[in-house]
Write a protein that holds these residues in place. Sequence first.
Motif, PDB file in Angstrom:
ATOM      1  N   ALA A 284      67.900  46.793  78.541  1.00 47.86           N
ATOM      2  CA  ALA A 284      67.760  45.301  79.005  1.00 47.86           C
ATOM      3  C   ALA A 284      68.940  44.691  79.710  1.00 47.86           C
ATOM      4  CB  ALA A 284      68.109  44.516  76.804  1.00 47.86           C
ATOM      5  N   ALA A 285      70.054  45.796  80.081  1.00 47.66           N
ATOM      6  CA  ALA A 285      70.857  44.945  80.515  1.00 47.66           C
ATOM      7  C   ALA A 285      71.062  44.755  82.401  1.00 47.66           C
ATOM      8  CB  ALA A 285      72.639  46.281  80.902  1.00 47.66           C
ATOM      9  N   THR A 286      69.880  46.167  82.623  1.00 49.28           N
ATOM     10  CA  THR A 286      69.200  45.789  84.225  1.00 49.28           C
ATOM     11  C   THR A 286      68.137  44.142  84.290  1.00 49.28           C
ATOM     12  OG1 THR A 286      68.960  48.122  84.846  1.00 49.28           O
ATOM     13  CG2 THR A 286      68.427  46.786  85.929  1.00 49.28           C
ATOM     14  N   VAL A 287      67.693  43.865  83.386  1.00 46.61           N
ATOM     15  CA  VAL A 287      66.704  43.264  82.935  1.00 46.61           C
ATOM     16  C   VAL A 287      67.889  41.844  83.223  1.00 46.61           C
ATOM     17  CG1 VAL A 287      64.671  42.343  82.350  1.00 46.61           C
ATOM     18  CG2 VAL A 287      64.806  44.199  82.743  1.00 46.61           C
ATOM     19  N   ARG A 288      68.571  41.948  82.034  1.00 46.41           N
ATOM     20  CA  ARG A 288      69.491  40.682  82.038  1.00 46.41           C
ATOM     21  C   ARG A 288      70.296  39.807  83.188  1.00 46.41           C
ATOM     22  NH1 ARG A 288      70.275  39.064  76.304  1.00 46.41           N
ATOM     23  NH2 ARG A 288      69.441  41.098  75.271  1.00 46.41           N
ATOM     24  N   ALA A 289      70.626  41.770  83.944  1.00 46.69           N
ATOM     25  CA  ALA A 289      71.254  40.841  85.299  1.00 46.69           C
ATOM     26  C   ALA A 289      70.050  39.826  86.377  1.00 46.69           C
ATOM     27  CB  ALA A 289      72.289  42.345  85.703  1.00 46.69           C
ATOM     28  N   ALA A 290      69.182  40.698  86.290  1.00 52.28           N
ATOM     29  CA  ALA A 290      68.452  40.224  87.293  1.00 52.28           C
ATOM     30  C   ALA A 290      67.637  38.765  86.587  1.00 52.28           C
ATOM     31  CB  ALA A 290      67.070  41.064  87.515  1.00 52.28           C
ATOM     32  N   VAL A 291      67.291  38.112  85.306  1.00 51.26           N
ATOM     33  CA  VAL A 291      67.231  37.469  85.208  1.00 51.26           C
ATOM     34  C   VAL A 291      68.554  36.291  85.350  1.00 51.26           C
ATOM     35  CG1 VAL A 291      67.264  36.107  82.563  1.00 51.26           C
ATOM     36  CG2 VAL A 291      66.410  38.146  83.432  1.00 51.26           C
ATOM     37  N   ALA A 292      70.254  36.773  85.004  1.00 49.65           N
ATOM     38  CA  ALA A 292      71.010  35.723  84.786  1.00 49.65           C
ATOM     39  C   ALA A 292      71.127  36.024  86.403  1.00 49.65           C
ATOM     40  CB  ALA A 292      72.926  36.435  84.132  1.00 49.65           C
ATOM     41  N   ARG A 293      70.770  36.638  87.528  1.00 51.91           N
ATOM     42  CA  ARG A 293      70.507  36.603  89.057  1.00 51.91           C
ATOM     43  C   ARG A 293      70.198  34.999  89.174  1.00 51.91           C
ATOM     44  NH1 ARG A 293      68.759  37.544  93.435  1.00 51.91           N
ATOM     45  NH2 ARG A 293      67.180  38.959  92.351  1.00 51.91           N
ATOM     46  N   SER A 294      68.478  34.657  88.892  1.00 51.54           N
ATOM     47  CA  SER A 294      67.557  34.290  88.992  1.00 51.54           C
ATOM     48  C   SER A 294      67.166  33.293  88.321  1.00 51.54           C
ATOM     49  CB  SER A 294      66.643  34.867  89.056  1.00 51.54           C
ATOM     50  OG  SER A 294      66.614  35.722  90.294  1.00 51.54           O
ATOM     51  N   SER A 295      68.864  32.903  86.807  1.00 56.99           N
ATOM     52  CA  SER A 295      68.441  31.786  86.148  1.00 56.99           C
ATOM     53  C   SER A 295      66.917  32.064  85.823  1.00 56.99           C
ATOM     54  CB  SER A 295      68.808  30.267  87.351  1.00 56.99           C
ATOM     55  OG  SER A 295      69.710  30.360  88.130  1.00 56.99           O
ATOM     56  N   LEU A 296      66.507  32.360  84.932  1.00 56.10           N
ATOM     57  CA  LEU A 296      65.331  32.703  84.606  1.00 56.10           C
ATOM     58  C   LEU A 296      64.992  32.407  83.202  1.00 56.10           C
ATOM     59  CD1 LEU A 296      63.565  35.686  85.976  1.00 56.10           C
ATOM     60  CD2 LEU A 296      63.603  33.955  86.982  1.00 56.10           C
ATOM     61  N   ARG A 297      64.934  31.609  83.321  1.00 53.61           N
ATOM     62  CA  ARG A 297      64.181  30.865  81.317  1.00 53.61           C
ATOM     63  C   ARG A 297      63.184  31.047  80.157  1.00 53.61           C
ATOM     64  NH1 ARG A 297      66.272  25.592  83.979  1.00 53.61           N
ATOM     65  NH2 ARG A 297      64.440  24.430  82.903  1.00 53.61           N
ATOM     66  N   GLU A 298      62.165  31.530  81.033  1.00 52.54           N
ATOM     67  CA  GLU A 298      61.042  31.388  79.975  1.00 52.54           C
ATOM     68  C   GLU A 298      61.127  33.351  79.473  1.00 52.54           C
ATOM     69  OE1 GLU A 298      59.614  28.673  78.986  1.00 52.54           O
ATOM     70  OE2 GLU A 298      61.238  27.912  80.598  1.00 52.54           O
ATOM     71  N   THR A 299      60.047  33.278  78.803  1.00 52.13           N
ATOM     72  CA  THR A 299      59.900  34.353  77.622  1.00 52.13           C
ATOM     73  C   THR A 299      59.755  35.899  78.953  1.00 52.13           C
ATOM     74  OG1 THR A 299      58.408  33.219  76.374  1.00 52.13           O
ATOM     75  CG2 THR A 299      58.799  36.167  76.539  1.00 52.13           C
ATOM     76  N   VAL A 300      60.876  36.598  78.387  1.00 47.14           N
ATOM     77  CA  VAL A 300      61.005  38.140  79.559  1.00 47.14           C
ATOM     78  C   VAL A 300      59.885  38.886  78.287  1.00 47.14           C
ATOM     79  CG1 VAL A 300      62.043  40.004  80.405  1.00 47.14           C
ATOM     80  CG2 VAL A 300      62.513  37.206  80.516  1.00 47.14           C
ATOM     81  N   VAL A 301      59.569  39.854  78.290  1.00 41.70           N
ATOM     82  CA  VAL A 301      58.875  41.171  78.104  1.00 41.70           C
ATOM     83  C   VAL A 301      59.103  42.390  78.526  1.00 41.70           C
ATOM     84  CG1 VAL A 301      57.021  42.237  76.400  1.00 41.70           C
ATOM     85  CG2 VAL A 301      57.118  39.876  76.804  1.00 41.70           C
ATOM     86  N   ILE A 302      59.963  43.128  78.084  1.00 38.42           N
ATOM     87  CA  ILE A 302      60.578  44.663  79.123  1.00 38.42           C
ATOM     88  C   ILE A 302      59.363  45.484  78.724  1.00 38.42           C
ATOM     89  CG2 ILE A 302      61.895  45.870  79.317  1.00 38.42           C
ATOM     90  CD1 ILE A 302      64.668  44.155  78.250  1.00 38.42           C
ATOM     91  N   ALA A 303      58.931  45.910  79.922  1.00 35.56           N
ATOM     92  CA  ALA A 303      57.758  47.327  79.517  1.00 35.56           C
ATOM     93  C   ALA A 303      57.864  48.694  79.123  1.00 35.56           C
ATOM     94  CB  ALA A 303      57.375  47.413  81.093  1.00 35.56           C
TER      95      ALA A 303
END
Length: 379
Positions: free
Chosen positions: A318-337
């Motif tokens: 989740a760490a790499t995905v969280r960093a990408a979410v924060a950088r692009s200010s994503l707010r909707e549901t994120v599912v990690i494959a």
Amino acid sequence: MAACRVVPCWSAPLLLLVTAFAPSAPRDGESALASMKERTAKLERVHLLVRNETQIGDAAATVRYLESVIDVRAGQVRTLVRDFGRATPHLLCVYADGVLRVKQLECGQVAEQLRTFSLADALSVTTAGELAVAAFAGLPPSVGGAIGKASLAEVGETVAGVGCTRVGLPAKGSADLWIGDGDGFPRRLRAQIGSLRLEEEVIEIDLASDLRRVDFSIVVPQGRRLLDLAQARRDWAALSPEADRWPKPGEDSPDFAGADLDGAVRLLSETSERDVVLAFWNPEVSASVDQAGTLEAAWRERTRKELLFWHVAAGRGAATVRAAVARSSLRETVVIAGEHAQNAFQQFSIWRCPVFVHITDMQVVAISDDLAVAKRWLR
């Protein structure tokens, strides 16, 4: 691609053929290498995540990631290979019982295989990359043939926070090998041999990995056979476009499972009887995240208020995905494959990102890698 040679995998007896004595505190480069071989030969198991970058001349660099589990005592290796930018691993290499097996993942096809990854390289990285080769079988094949007498370059340097001793390897160019002071395992290799530039670094290492759940085999369904390498070369030379393998509009959508950012397992079937737009992206490819963010922003301005929006991210942690979410200010549901058996990218045959999918009541309405097309689904 680097001109890597095929590396013969080792067996347990080979691993024990090491220098009989090495000083505990290396006084020169030769003794540092001897100490590395002695200490790594005593290991029982290793779990590695390695980043490999190779470049020839002015050609674009090729980056690949290798995840290997190595049963040192039994002489078994299992490696997953993924090129940078790919959402999921695309080659599985297993060495056990003296036999090397290679299996393509995802319906027996690999997108753009011929351009980005050679079969010889796939075999050479079965041993988890150049660093594992250095640890267990001597100097890497792309470097070893050009090496002179090793010298002690620097003591007390660090690689990813690990104290290392750097050994200089004079060659037809230059090469440096960083050896971990605590465990003797090599952590970084940098070399410039003629027109070949090679850099490899251990990203994660676990020297006490539990291998009881690791399957050092390749399961082949009844009536099927393992990949024939000569036939694979012919197949890879004439691959269909990636979009030809996606689910077709009007077909039932495959279900998938993955973890959200809170660790809860989410299923696509949760959206049954609803409309949903999926944005597939890779956290290591910023452009794919940016486009997904652009589509999410457009979704907030949608006229069809009942339309759901999910992000589907490649990767495991989740760490790499969280960093990408924060950088692009994503707010909707994120599912990690992740590595779930119902991996979304494998279910939809998606290799490169971004890709957008519109689904209604678990039926594919449209699928595209064009952001402008996906925006039209919102209106």
